[in-house]
Design a protein around this motif. Structure first.
Motif, PDB file in Angstrom:
ATOM      1  N   HIS A   1      45.821  33.227  41.225  1.00  0.00           N
ATOM      2  CA  HIS A   1      45.168  31.930  41.289  1.00  0.00           C
ATOM      3  C   HIS A   1      43.417  32.064  41.166  1.00  0.00           C
ATOM      4  CE1 HIS A   1      48.031  28.912  41.981  1.00  0.00           C
ATOM      5  NE2 HIS A   1      48.282  29.479  43.082  1.00  0.00           N
ATOM      6  N   CYS A   2      43.207  33.299  42.107  1.00  0.00           N
ATOM      7  CA  CYS A   2      41.771  33.479  41.746  1.00  0.00           C
ATOM      8  C   CYS A   2      41.112  33.726  40.446  1.00  0.00           C
ATOM      9  CB  CYS A   2      41.349  34.630  42.540  1.00  0.00           C
ATOM     10  SG  CYS A   2      41.587  34.547  44.396  1.00  0.00           S
ATOM     11  N   MET A   3      42.127  34.564  39.597  1.00  0.00           N
ATOM     12  CA  MET A   3      41.709  34.900  38.303  1.00  0.00           C
ATOM     13  C   MET A   3      41.527  33.681  37.458  1.00  0.00           C
ATOM     14  SD  MET A   3      44.515  37.890  37.591  1.00  0.00           S
ATOM     15  CE  MET A   3      44.514  39.422  38.886  1.00  0.00           C
ATOM     16  N   ARG A   4      42.801  32.915  37.404  1.00  0.00           N
ATOM     17  CA  ARG A   4      42.750  31.819  36.421  1.00  0.00           C
ATOM     18  C   ARG A   4      41.574  30.795  36.861  1.00  0.00           C
ATOM     19  NH1 ARG A   4      48.489  32.497  37.603  1.00  0.00           N
ATOM     20  NH2 ARG A   4      48.188  31.220  39.520  1.00  0.00           N
TER      21      ARG A   4
ATOM     22  N   GLN B   1      29.820  37.800  42.147  1.00  0.00           N
ATOM     23  CA  GLN B   1      30.447  38.247  43.571  1.00  0.00           C
ATOM     24  C   GLN B   1      32.041  38.123  43.488  1.00  0.00           C
ATOM     25  OE1 GLN B   1      28.105  36.528  46.205  1.00  0.00           O
ATOM     26  NE2 GLN B   1      26.872  38.176  46.760  1.00  0.00           N
ATOM     27  N   ALA B   2      32.407  36.984  43.162  1.00  0.00           N
ATOM     28  CA  ALA B   2      33.925  36.707  42.817  1.00  0.00           C
ATOM     29  C   ALA B   2      34.607  37.396  41.994  1.00  0.00           C
ATOM     30  CB  ALA B   2      34.162  35.195  42.600  1.00  0.00           C
ATOM     31  N   ASN B   3      34.282  37.765  40.767  1.00  0.00           N
ATOM     32  CA  ASN B   3      34.415  38.645  39.730  1.00  0.00           C
ATOM     33  C   ASN B   3      34.875  40.013  40.492  1.00  0.00           C
ATOM     34  OD1 ASN B   3      35.321  40.025  37.490  1.00  0.00           O
ATOM     35  ND2 ASN B   3      33.640  39.270  36.385  1.00  0.00           N
ATOM     36  N   LEU B   4      33.971  40.719  41.049  1.00  0.00           N
ATOM     37  CA  LEU B   4      33.777  42.015  41.811  1.00  0.00           C
ATOM     38  C   LEU B   4      34.996  42.079  42.561  1.00  0.00           C
ATOM     39  CD1 LEU B   4      30.021  42.780  41.979  1.00  0.00           C
ATOM     40  CD2 LEU B   4      31.897  43.684  40.412  1.00  0.00           C
ATOM     41  N   MET B   5      35.281  40.825  43.641  1.00  0.00           N
ATOM     42  CA  MET B   5      36.318  40.715  44.374  1.00  0.00           C
ATOM     43  C   MET B   5      37.644  40.716  43.878  1.00  0.00           C
ATOM     44  SD  MET B   5      35.646  40.800  47.833  1.00  0.00           S
ATOM     45  CE  MET B   5      36.549  40.353  49.478  1.00  0.00           C
ATOM     46  N   ILE B   6      37.851  40.226  42.833  1.00  0.00           N
ATOM     47  CA  ILE B   6      38.988  40.125  42.211  1.00  0.00           C
ATOM     48  C   ILE B   6      39.348  41.474  41.632  1.00  0.00           C
ATOM     49  CG2 ILE B   6      40.128  39.279  39.946  1.00  0.00           C
ATOM     50  CD1 ILE B   6      38.660  36.581  40.294  1.00  0.00           C
ATOM     51  N   ASP B   7      38.662  42.281  41.125  1.00  0.00           N
ATOM     52  CA  ASP B   7      38.726  43.503  40.474  1.00  0.00           C
ATOM     53  C   ASP B   7      39.138  44.409  41.462  1.00  0.00           C
ATOM     54  OD1 ASP B   7      38.559  42.400  37.837  1.00  0.00           O
ATOM     55  OD2 ASP B   7      36.486  43.222  37.213  1.00  0.00           O
ATOM     56  N   TRP B   8      38.434  44.219  42.618  1.00  0.00           N
ATOM     57  CA  TRP B   8      38.575  45.286  43.951  1.00  0.00           C
ATOM     58  C   TRP B   8      39.961  45.115  44.192  1.00  0.00           C
ATOM     59  CZ3 TRP B   8      39.245  43.285  48.559  1.00  0.00           C
ATOM     60  CH2 TRP B   8      39.350  44.212  49.666  1.00  0.00           C
ATOM     61  N   CYS B   9      40.457  44.019  44.369  1.00  0.00           N
ATOM     62  CA  CYS B   9      41.785  43.498  44.907  1.00  0.00           C
ATOM     63  C   CYS B   9      42.777  44.130  44.126  1.00  0.00           C
ATOM     64  CB  CYS B   9      42.005  42.079  45.288  1.00  0.00           C
ATOM     65  SG  CYS B   9      43.501  41.721  46.205  1.00  0.00           S
TER      66      CYS B   9
ATOM     67  N   GLY C   1      48.759  45.287  49.432  1.00  0.00           N
ATOM     68  CA  GLY C   1      47.252  44.287  49.280  1.00  0.00           C
ATOM     69  C   GLY C   1      47.463  42.973  49.945  1.00  0.00           C
ATOM     70  N   THR C   2      48.222  43.076  51.264  1.00  0.00           N
ATOM     71  CA  THR C   2      48.260  41.868  51.821  1.00  0.00           C
ATOM     72  C   THR C   2      46.807  41.535  52.710  1.00  0.00           C
ATOM     73  OG1 THR C   2      50.691  42.206  52.645  1.00  0.00           O
ATOM     74  CG2 THR C   2      49.347  40.714  53.779  1.00  0.00           C
TER      75      THR C   2
ATOM     76  N   SER D   1      43.919  38.626  50.988  1.00  0.00           N
ATOM     77  CA  SER D   1      43.694  37.472  51.805  1.00  0.00           C
ATOM     78  C   SER D   1      42.089  37.354  51.899  1.00  0.00           C
ATOM     79  CB  SER D   1      43.943  37.792  53.485  1.00  0.00           C
ATOM     80  OG  SER D   1      45.197  37.623  53.859  1.00  0.00           O
ATOM     81  N   MET D   2      41.377  38.513  51.977  1.00  0.00           N
ATOM     82  CA  MET D   2      39.894  38.598  51.977  1.00  0.00           C
ATOM     83  C   MET D   2      39.583  38.092  50.521  1.00  0.00           C
ATOM     84  SD  MET D   2      39.450  42.561  53.383  1.00  0.00           S
ATOM     85  CE  MET D   2      37.592  42.400  53.028  1.00  0.00           C
ATOM     86  N   ALA D   3      40.394  38.479  49.509  1.00  0.00           N
ATOM     87  CA  ALA D   3      39.686  37.977  48.207  1.00  0.00           C
ATOM     88  C   ALA D   3      40.184  36.487  47.943  1.00  0.00           C
ATOM     89  CB  ALA D   3      40.658  38.973  46.945  1.00  0.00           C
ATOM     90  N   LYS D   4      41.342  35.968  48.455  1.00  0.00           N
ATOM     91  CA  LYS D   4      41.398  34.703  48.737  1.00  0.00           C
ATOM     92  C   LYS D   4      40.418  33.628  49.136  1.00  0.00           C
ATOM     93  CE  LYS D   4      43.796  30.653  48.749  1.00  0.00           C
ATOM     94  NZ  LYS D   4      43.314  29.215  49.353  1.00  0.00           N
ATOM     95  N   VAL D   5      40.114  34.250  50.291  1.00  0.00           N
ATOM     96  CA  VAL D   5      39.004  33.454  51.014  1.00  0.00           C
ATOM     97  C   VAL D   5      37.679  33.500  50.367  1.00  0.00           C
ATOM     98  CG1 VAL D   5      37.524  33.481  53.214  1.00  0.00           C
ATOM     99  CG2 VAL D   5      40.101  33.829  53.260  1.00  0.00           C
ATOM    100  N   ALA D   6      36.996  34.729  50.107  1.00  0.00           N
ATOM    101  CA  ALA D   6      35.863  34.857  49.460  1.00  0.00           C
ATOM    102  C   ALA D   6      35.796  34.057  47.963  1.00  0.00           C
ATOM    103  CB  ALA D   6      35.555  36.349  49.263  1.00  0.00           C
ATOM    104  N   VAL D   7      37.008  34.249  47.083  1.00  0.00           N
ATOM    105  CA  VAL D   7      36.782  33.657  45.780  1.00  0.00           C
ATOM    106  C   VAL D   7      36.894  32.361  45.888  1.00  0.00           C
ATOM    107  CG1 VAL D   7      37.817  33.639  43.564  1.00  0.00           C
ATOM    108  CG2 VAL D   7      37.643  35.946  44.807  1.00  0.00           C
ATOM    109  N   SER D   8      37.956  31.398  46.570  1.00  0.00           N
ATOM    110  CA  SER D   8      37.946  30.304  46.679  1.00  0.00           C
ATOM    111  C   SER D   8      37.032  29.425  47.231  1.00  0.00           C
ATOM    112  CB  SER D   8      39.333  29.800  47.658  1.00  0.00           C
ATOM    113  OG  SER D   8      39.287  30.031  48.958  1.00  0.00           O
ATOM    114  N   GLU D   9      36.340  30.023  48.174  1.00  0.00           N
ATOM    115  CA  GLU D   9      35.017  29.365  48.781  1.00  0.00           C
ATOM    116  C   GLU D   9      33.980  29.572  48.004  1.00  0.00           C
ATOM    117  OE1 GLU D   9      34.929  27.644  51.449  1.00  0.00           O
ATOM    118  OE2 GLU D   9      37.078  27.867  51.827  1.00  0.00           O
ATOM    119  N   ALA D  10      33.788  30.564  46.930  1.00  0.00           N
ATOM    120  CA  ALA D  10      32.610  30.695  46.144  1.00  0.00           C
ATOM    121  C   ALA D  10      32.765  29.944  44.874  1.00  0.00           C
ATOM    122  CB  ALA D  10      32.750  32.375  45.672  1.00  0.00           C
ATOM    123  N   LEU D  11      34.136  29.722  44.485  1.00  0.00           N
ATOM    124  CA  LEU D  11      34.526  28.954  43.279  1.00  0.00           C
ATOM    125  C   LEU D  11      34.305  27.549  43.812  1.00  0.00           C
ATOM    126  CD1 LEU D  11      37.354  30.512  41.765  1.00  0.00           C
ATOM    127  CD2 LEU D  11      35.022  31.212  41.271  1.00  0.00           C
TER     128      LEU D  11
END
Length: 394
Positions: free
Chosen positions: A254-257, A302-310, A320-321, A325-335
């Motif tokens: 979801h974060c990627m798309r 920052q969102a890009n880096l978070m996605i690639d890290w996860c 990767g539970t 969760s960390m990526a979903k919060v950070a990326v959804s809020e950033a986007l």
């Protein structure tokens, strides 16, 4: 079912072809009248997929056995970000939710017979699917807390009988089959259920803020639905464990798309701010506007880096539970911040449907709730902090 990751050259070519496909073929469809309030019609999706099939871009992330390139999670991130540049892109390429998450789960859990019957047509883009886990809040059913699951399944000879009611069943209307989570004697179990089974009723399709997923989000009743035992997905009473196999990668895809969609909104806002004049200069030359676009650039990176890290964590084979969760919060809020700024930069034009910015804004607002609200993921992370702290003291 897993295969070796594609070479970097193949991935580069896939991303380049995807970018061209989205720009030249998909984006012109964004004004098609077959786009309704509950998503594009199946006829429109089929037409888009025919174009994707002609350019060999249907589900390229899947294993080679399923017609894909066997991409890693990190490689998939590149492809999905490119596809997400149009909200129709993931649908055209058959990498949209809920089908993409269901494909991932089936590839890891389904039997060979189930793969042939359910997964292969889904992977080829010939069918659609749904995932029925969430239940109505007014019935105290399962939502963010799956332990509240009310839907039941009881064994009856060589069948299981399912009773319950589900909501936010994305894509249920028009789906060939669905994965149903139901409570069994000791825990919960997943079932592969044909949507034309007697006892399944789509009560209504909800009117939601978003509108890109075919079939929308439905309320579905299951009244003594009989399911053969060979359509149990995985082992009985292991449904919660399998949910984690599906949900962590699905959060990330979801974060990627939607990263691609946010980038599209940012690009449109930038063009507007450079071209539009006010008070003697371009809008972007006013700090109040230029700084918002600069903040967008930071959030995108920052969102890009978070996605690639996860994604790299998932590529190790870990569930990767926590990371998802960390990526979903950070990326959804950033986007969401990006989309909100784009609307603000564009002023009145930003709230019209003259561009896709307004739609991206709505989709990303919903993303902060779908696949777990921000607050639930933070609560889960806080529990981990407490647990780790107590373990360190003992």
């Amino acid at each position: 079912m897993l295969s070796e990751p594609a070479s970097s050259g193949i991935v580069d070519q896939l991303v380049a072809r995807t970018e061209s496909f989205i720009r030249d073929v998909v984006i012109p469809y964004e004004t098609d009248p077959r786009l309704g309030p509950h998503g594009p019609s199946d006829a429109l999706v089929d037409e888009l997929r025919a174009h994707a099939r002609a350019t060999d871009l249907v589900a390229p992330h899947l294993s080679q056995d399923l017609g894909g390139q066997g991409l890693s999670h990190v490689e998939t991130a590149r492809l999905f970000r490119a596809a997400g540049y149009s909200l129709l892109g993931p649908l055209a390429m058959n990498i949209a939710a809920p089908d993409e998450g269901n494909m991932h789960l089936l590839a890891h859990v389904a039997t060979p017979a189930q793969i042939d019957r359910f997964l292969r047509p889904l992977a080829a883009g010939k069918t659609r699917s749904a995932f029925l886990m969430t239940e109505p809040a007014d019935e105290d059913g399962a939502g963010s807390d799956p332990s509240m699951l009310k839907t039941t399944a009881r064994a009856d000879g060589d069948h299981w009988v399912i009773d319950g009611r589900k909501t936010f069943a994305t894509g249920a209307e028009g789906a060939a089959f669905t994965i149903v989570m139901a409570r069994t004697e000791a825990s919960a179990t997943m079932f592969l259920v044909d949507m034309d089974s007697p006892g399944i009723t789509i009560e209504r399709v909800l009117d939601t803020i978003d509108g890109t997923m075919p079939g929308g989000h439905a309320v579905v009743r299951l009244d003594q639905v009989r399911v053969p035992t060979d359509q149990v997905l995985g082992e009985v009473d292991q449904g919660f464990r399998y949910a984690q196999v599906r949900l962590a990668p699905a959060r990330l895809t979801h974060c990627m798309r939607w990263w691609g969609s946010a980038k599209r909104a940012h690009d449109i806002a930038c063009r507007y701010a450079v071209k539009r004049q006010a008070f003697g200069k371009s809008l972007i030359d006013h700090e109040g506007v230029g700084f918002m676009l600069a903040e967008n650039l930071i959030d995108l990176k920052q969102a890009n880096l978070m996605i690639d890290w996860c994604a790299a964590v998932l590529d190790t084979g870990a569930l990767g539970t926590i990371e998802s969760s960390m990526a979903k919060v950070a990326v959804s809020e950033a986007l969401w911040r990006i989309a909100d700024r784009c609307v603000q930069v564009m002023g009145g034009t930003g709230v019209t449907r003259d561009t896709v910015v307004e739609q991206v804004f709505r989709e990303l607002r919903a993303f902060r709730i779908y696949d777990g609200p921000t607050e639930v993921h933070k609560w889960s992370l806080a529990k981990k902090i407490k647990r780790d702290h107590l373990e360190a003291r003992s």
